[in-house]
Design a protein around this motif. Structure first.
Motif, PDB file in Angstrom:
ATOM      1  N   ASP A   1      -0.578  39.724 -12.776  1.00  0.00           N
ATOM      2  CA  ASP A   1      -1.003  38.910 -11.636  1.00  0.00           C
ATOM      3  C   ASP A   1      -1.608  39.777 -10.548  1.00  0.00           C
ATOM      4  O   ASP A   1      -2.609  39.415  -9.925  1.00  0.00           O
ATOM      5  N   ALA A   2      -0.998  40.948 -10.334  1.00  0.00           N
ATOM      6  CA  ALA A   2      -1.506  41.846  -9.286  1.00  0.00           C
ATOM      7  C   ALA A   2      -2.909  42.315  -9.600  1.00  0.00           C
ATOM      8  O   ALA A   2      -3.766  42.383  -8.725  1.00  0.00           O
ATOM      9  N   MET A   3      -3.143  42.648 -10.865  1.00  0.00           N
ATOM     10  CA  MET A   3      -4.459  43.128 -11.255  1.00  0.00           C
ATOM     11  C   MET A   3      -5.477  42.007 -11.172  1.00  0.00           C
ATOM     12  O   MET A   3      -6.632  42.210 -10.782  1.00  0.00           O
ATOM     13  N   THR A   4      -5.056  40.790 -11.519  1.00  0.00           N
ATOM     14  CA  THR A   4      -5.957  39.648 -11.449  1.00  0.00           C
ATOM     15  C   THR A   4      -6.421  39.422 -10.018  1.00  0.00           C
ATOM     16  O   THR A   4      -7.587  39.167  -9.746  1.00  0.00           O
TER      17      THR A   4
ATOM     18  N   PRO B   1       5.934  54.192 -16.919  1.00  0.00           N
ATOM     19  CA  PRO B   1       4.685  54.597 -17.564  1.00  0.00           C
ATOM     20  C   PRO B   1       3.700  55.211 -16.583  1.00  0.00           C
ATOM     21  O   PRO B   1       3.651  54.843 -15.411  1.00  0.00           O
ATOM     22  N   ARG B   2       2.927  56.173 -17.065  1.00  0.00           N
ATOM     23  CA  ARG B   2       1.832  56.746 -16.291  1.00  0.00           C
ATOM     24  C   ARG B   2       0.611  55.863 -16.484  1.00  0.00           C
ATOM     25  O   ARG B   2       0.294  55.467 -17.599  1.00  0.00           O
ATOM     26  N   ARG B   3      -0.082  55.602 -15.385  1.00  0.00           N
ATOM     27  CA  ARG B   3      -1.224  54.688 -15.438  1.00  0.00           C
ATOM     28  C   ARG B   3      -2.527  55.456 -15.201  1.00  0.00           C
ATOM     29  O   ARG B   3      -2.675  56.136 -14.181  1.00  0.00           O
ATOM     30  N   ILE B   4      -3.456  55.350 -16.153  1.00  0.00           N
ATOM     31  CA  ILE B   4      -4.770  55.984 -16.049  1.00  0.00           C
ATOM     32  C   ILE B   4      -5.829  54.887 -16.005  1.00  0.00           C
ATOM     33  O   ILE B   4      -5.839  53.978 -16.837  1.00  0.00           O
TER      34      ILE B   4
ATOM     35  N   GLY C   1      -1.170  51.835  -5.335  1.00  0.00           N
ATOM     36  CA  GLY C   1      -0.209  52.924  -5.392  1.00  0.00           C
ATOM     37  C   GLY C   1       0.346  53.157  -6.771  1.00  0.00           C
ATOM     38  O   GLY C   1       1.291  53.941  -6.950  1.00  0.00           O
ATOM     39  N   ASP C   2      -0.245  52.472  -7.760  1.00  0.00           N
ATOM     40  CA  ASP C   2       0.311  52.550  -9.122  1.00  0.00           C
ATOM     41  C   ASP C   2      -0.549  53.349 -10.085  1.00  0.00           C
ATOM     42  O   ASP C   2      -0.295  53.357 -11.290  1.00  0.00           O
ATOM     43  N   VAL C   3      -1.589  54.032  -9.583  1.00  0.00           N
ATOM     44  CA  VAL C   3      -2.511  54.775 -10.447  1.00  0.00           C
ATOM     45  C   VAL C   3      -2.183  56.265 -10.384  1.00  0.00           C
ATOM     46  O   VAL C   3      -2.169  56.868  -9.306  1.00  0.00           O
ATOM     47  N   ASP C   4      -1.925  56.861 -11.542  1.00  0.00           N
ATOM     48  CA  ASP C   4      -1.563  58.280 -11.600  1.00  0.00           C
ATOM     49  C   ASP C   4      -2.767  59.192 -11.833  1.00  0.00           C
ATOM     50  O   ASP C   4      -2.719  60.374 -11.491  1.00  0.00           O
ATOM     51  N   LEU C   5      -3.846  58.662 -12.410  1.00  0.00           N
ATOM     52  CA  LEU C   5      -5.019  59.490 -12.699  1.00  0.00           C
ATOM     53  C   LEU C   5      -6.217  58.583 -12.963  1.00  0.00           C
ATOM     54  O   LEU C   5      -6.065  57.481 -13.504  1.00  0.00           O
TER      55      LEU C   5
ATOM     56  N   THR D   1      -9.342  60.620  -2.336  1.00  0.00           N
ATOM     57  CA  THR D   1      -9.044  62.027  -2.058  1.00  0.00           C
ATOM     58  C   THR D   1      -7.605  62.428  -2.373  1.00  0.00           C
ATOM     59  O   THR D   1      -7.205  63.568  -2.093  1.00  0.00           O
ATOM     60  N   THR D   2      -6.834  61.522  -2.943  1.00  0.00           N
ATOM     61  CA  THR D   2      -5.446  61.861  -3.280  1.00  0.00           C
ATOM     62  C   THR D   2      -5.154  61.698  -4.770  1.00  0.00           C
ATOM     63  O   THR D   2      -4.579  62.604  -5.383  1.00  0.00           O
TER      64      THR D   2
END
Length: 344
Positions: free
Chosen positions: A7-10, A35-38, A94-98, A115-116
């Motif tokens: 839902d958040a991504m939608t 999980p790591r999120r790319i 805030g859920d993206v690791d790379l 930049t982070t």
């Protein structure tokens, strides 16, 4: 396992045009609960980009950290405004690791705006001209990539060693950092080695930034080809989605003027005689290796970026025959792949 969008991504992508966003969850395991999120990002569908993405995904799947990694893929389908919107939305997550960024348009925007979150890039035509790379030893920032410094001039130098041409031609897109960077590279190389370099550029957009209609682009491309092809021994074709879509004009020009062609391997089945360039799938796999290092704690700003060493060399026999080019034993022996026919 392919999952539906959350839902958040939608909500995140609502209203963004030209979006293809697929979430793939690799097998659960050690990171199943965290999980790591790319996020993989590119501005258009383009065969070399798809190879880079394939190499990256396979590299992640085969890595020690494959268990519990989430991959989200975003493709702006040529809509740069949509790409800009997506990047702005990405900044707030805030859920993206790379982030894995493919191509110049996506990468130059990404490193400017984000930049982070760590970024790994590839498929930049001219990393220095585009402003992404200032020091190949490391960015000192939150990004790194897998590229080959001056890859066009490296390819043309390899070609010169095999063919020893006296003149080479090229058309290019005005305003393209990668194309204009390559023109500067080859101009310098021509002076060092001593061959003639003939080139002509044309624009895709008018002075207001509005893209020309397809028929105008094709007219301008044909005029550029007709100006260059009759003057040279061999013609080099740079990487470009516009060139790929209109390769019939290149091929007609090569037939008319009986000029052997060389350039990016992506054109080899369209009628290019010699494909010589970066091995996109292997570059993608190298990017996956960098991603794993970063997820394990390595600072991306310390990783060197001129690490793309794999080149591919291919030959199309039918294309060579059509333009009257008889490849030498050296050319045949150097080819990683030999194609007998041109695809319809």
């Amino acid at each position: 396992m392919i999952t539906a969008l959350t839902d958040a991504m939608t909500k995140l992508i609502k209203g963004l045009p030209a979006l293809i966003c697929l979430t793939i969850i690799l097998p659960s395991g050690a990171w199943a609960n965290d999980p790591r999120r790319i996020v993989t990002v590119r501005h258009q569908t383009f065969a070399p980009y798809e190879l880079s993405l394939k190499g990256f995904v396979n590299g992640i799947r085969q890595s020690p950290l494959s268990h519990g990694v989430v991959l989200e893929d975003y493709n702006a389908n040529g809509d740069l405004a949509a790409l800009d919107q997506f990047i702005q939305a990405l900044k707030t997550r805030g859920d993206v690791d790379l982030i894995y960024s493919i191509g110049t348009q996506a990468t130059k925007r990404m490193v400017k705006e984000i930049t982070t979150t760590p970024i790994v890039f590839t498929d930049l035509g001219a990393p220095e001209t585009s402003g992404v790379v200032t020091d190949w030893k490391g960015s000192g920032a939150n990004y790194t990539g897998v590229e080959t410094r001056n890859y066009v001039s490296i390819g043309i130098n390899l070609l010169y060693e095999l063919i020893a041409f006296k003149s080479i031609g090229m058309v290019y897109l005005k305003g393209s950092p990668s194309h204009e960077g390559a023109v500067a590279e080859v101009t310098k190389l021509s002076r060092e080695i001593g061959f003639d370099y003939v080139t002509k550029g044309f624009a895709l957009r008018d002075e207001t930034g509005k893209k020309y209609p397809k028929e105008v682009i094709r007219k301008n491309l044909k005029e550029a080809l007709d100006a260059v092809a009759p003057q040279v021994d061999v013609f080099y074709v740079q990487i470009s989605a516009t060139f790929s879509r209109n390769f019939d004009l290149f091929f007609d020009s090569f037939k008319t003027y009986q000029v052997p062609s060389a350039g990016e391997p992506t054109y080899i089945q369209k009628g290019l005689v010699i494909g010589i360039g970066r091995h996109k799938e292997k570059f993608g796999a190298q990017c996956a290796e960098y991603a794993v290092k970063i997820l394990e704690g390595t600072d991306p700003g310390t990783l060197p970026m001129d690490v793309g060493k794999e080149f591919s060399f291919s030959l199309n026999i039918e294309a060579a025959t059509i333009v009257g080019y008889n490849p030498s034993i050296d050319i045949l022996g150097a080819a990683d792949e030999i194609y007998r026919e041109i695809e319809d």
